[in-house]
Design a protein around this motif. Structure first.
Motif, PDB file in Angstrom:
ATOM      1  N   ARG A  30      70.106 -65.723   4.113  1.00 66.34           N
ATOM      2  CA  ARG A  30      70.016 -64.340   3.654  1.00 66.34           C
ATOM      3  C   ARG A  30      71.208 -63.923   2.804  1.00 66.34           C
ATOM      4  NH1 ARG A  30      68.344 -60.321   8.495  1.00 66.34           N
ATOM      5  NH2 ARG A  30      69.959 -61.497   9.633  1.00 66.34           N
TER       6      ARG A  30
ATOM      7  N   ASP B  46      71.324 -60.513   2.221  1.00 65.70           N
ATOM      8  CA  ASP B  46      71.529 -59.302   2.995  1.00 65.70           C
ATOM      9  C   ASP B  46      70.383 -59.192   3.996  1.00 65.70           C
ATOM     10  OD1 ASP B  46      69.254 -57.972   1.748  1.00 65.70           O
ATOM     11  OD2 ASP B  46      70.530 -57.503   0.033  1.00 65.70           O
ATOM     12  N   ASP B  47      70.294 -58.075   4.706  1.00 65.52           N
ATOM     13  CA  ASP B  47      69.304 -57.954   5.770  1.00 65.52           C
ATOM     14  C   ASP B  47      67.874 -58.098   5.261  1.00 65.52           C
ATOM     15  OD1 ASP B  47      71.308 -57.586   7.544  1.00 65.52           O
ATOM     16  OD2 ASP B  47      71.070 -55.405   7.731  1.00 65.52           O
TER      17      ASP B  47
ATOM     18  N   ASP C  91      67.847 -57.591  15.004  1.00 68.52           N
ATOM     19  CA  ASP C  91      66.959 -58.520  14.313  1.00 68.52           C
ATOM     20  C   ASP C  91      66.337 -59.476  15.321  1.00 68.52           C
ATOM     21  OD1 ASP C  91      67.302 -57.575  11.771  1.00 68.52           O
ATOM     22  OD2 ASP C  91      68.808 -59.067  11.196  1.00 68.52           O
TER      23      ASP C  91
END
Length: 374
Positions: A254, A256-257, A309
């Motif tokens: 990733r 970012d998220d 997450d």
């Protein structure tokens, strides 16, 4: 819930096909690429000598994707904060995205190299190299290839083999700045590739730094090397849409998220802290992990889970081996064993055919095997 896959190369197409089979019905999947076809990039050098290979290694996306929306457009900019992609034909918002745009040729601001060096990234490039080689064969001239990564060694082998097919006394010289060909790969593979290039009649010069190029010569440190045609495979950079950079991504792939980067568009460091070489094998394996992780994030979002997450799979790269074709020969490594000749050629054909079969292009897989082994 919209998931966007930017690019339909090895990483992008593998990821999109996996997401088609995994994502819940509430999710939309959009695949964006400049072309409406997938290109089997690691066979592109074959087009220099065998133009008919082009048909086997180009696959229409609508033949291998079931329900994803394919948008044929150029990705111009990615705004990760706004979760918005700026395209040549408009904008596209996303909930989750994967940058799978591959890499472009790096010219490192070397004077004249971008102007006169022929890259090898697209079918048009391969055809231009073929035309230039045929012109050089007609005058028993010289071809110079800058950069001895996998693309460089394979195209150099094709140039020498094409000259042999034409009974031309073409001089093919391969230049590499590092101390060995295929510098990112294991030593046994490097040695076998160097030997195969020698046997093919390619002059290999390592430890040579290209400083500039003109219309008829390459400048090295302290030497001018004339040429009739110049091919440049000396490095890669990130796509223009992300500023030409290849950002680092780690174990979960990733940026970012909400945004992943997969394949050559990123510099991947795996869960063991190992840098992953830019290659088709790595891109495909990364895409499999990214598909699992994106699916988990999408399902968590749709289920209303917040505050944490879901558990994401780490990416670990365990290369089964490496393979390259050198004209009519090939070099393959499996573990510590090195293969050349017919067995390596069969492995090379199997790799390309295996990829085509894995994306549903079975007839093209058969055609590629026939071209490789015929």
């Amino acid at each position: 819930m919209r998931v966007v896959v930017l690019g339909a190369g090895y990483a992008g197409l593998t990821l999109a096909r996996r997401l088609e089979s995994r994502l819940p019905e509430a999710a939309d999947l959009v695949v964006v690429d400049e072309s409406d076809t997938h290109l089997v990039q690691h066979e592109l050098h074959r087009v220099v000598r065998h133009p008919g290979v082009a048909d086997a290694i180009t696959v229409p996306l609508d033949e291998v994707l079931d329900w994803a929306t394919v948008r044929t457009a150029r990705v111009e900019n990615l705004d990760r904060e706004a979760r918005r992609v700026h395209l040549s034909d408009g904008v596209l918002d996303y909930d989750y995205a994967a940058v799978c745009l591959g890499a472009e040729t790096a010219f490192y601001d070397l004077p004249g190299v971008a102007d006169y060096g022929l890259p090898l990234k697209r079918l048009d490039h391969a055809r231009a190299i073929r035309d230039a080689t045929l012109d050089a064969c007609a005058v028993d001239g010289r071809m110079v290839v800058g950069g001895a990564g996998l693309s460089g060694v394979q195209v150099a082998g094709e140039l020498a083999a094409l000259a042999d097919n034409r009974d031309a006394a073409l001089d093919v010289t391969l230049l590499e700045r590092e101390s060995a060909v295929a510098p990112a790969f294991p030593e046994a593979f490097q040695t076998a590739v160097h030997d195969a290039l020698d046997a093919a009649g390619v002059t290999v010069r390592t430890g040579e730094r290209v400083t500039s190029a003109t219309a008829d010569a390459v400048e090295l440190d302290g030497e001018t090397m004339p040429y009739d045609a110049f091919v440049w495979t000396g490095g890669i950079r990130g796509p223009d849409a992300v500023g030409g950079e290849r950002p680092i991504v780690r174990r979960d792939l990733r940026l970012d998220d909400r945004t992943f980067a997969v394949g050559d568009a990123a510099r991947v460091v795996d869960a063991d802290g190992e840098a992953v070489p830019a290659s088709a094998a790595a891109a495909i394996r990364e895409a499999r992990v990214a598909a699992t992780n994106i699916d988990r994030l999408v399902r968590a979002s749709l289920d209303g889970e917040s505050g944490f997450d879901p558990r994401l799979d780490p990416f670990r790269f365990d290369a089964p081996g490496w393979i390259a074709s050198i004209g009519d020969d090939a070099v393959a490594t499996v573990g510590s064993k090195v293969f050349t000749g017919a067995s390596a050629r069969a492995m090379k054909a199997a790799v390309g055919a295996g990829h085509l079969s894995s994306i549903g292009a079975v007839s093209r897989a058969a055609n590629l095997v026939a071209e490789e082994l015929g």
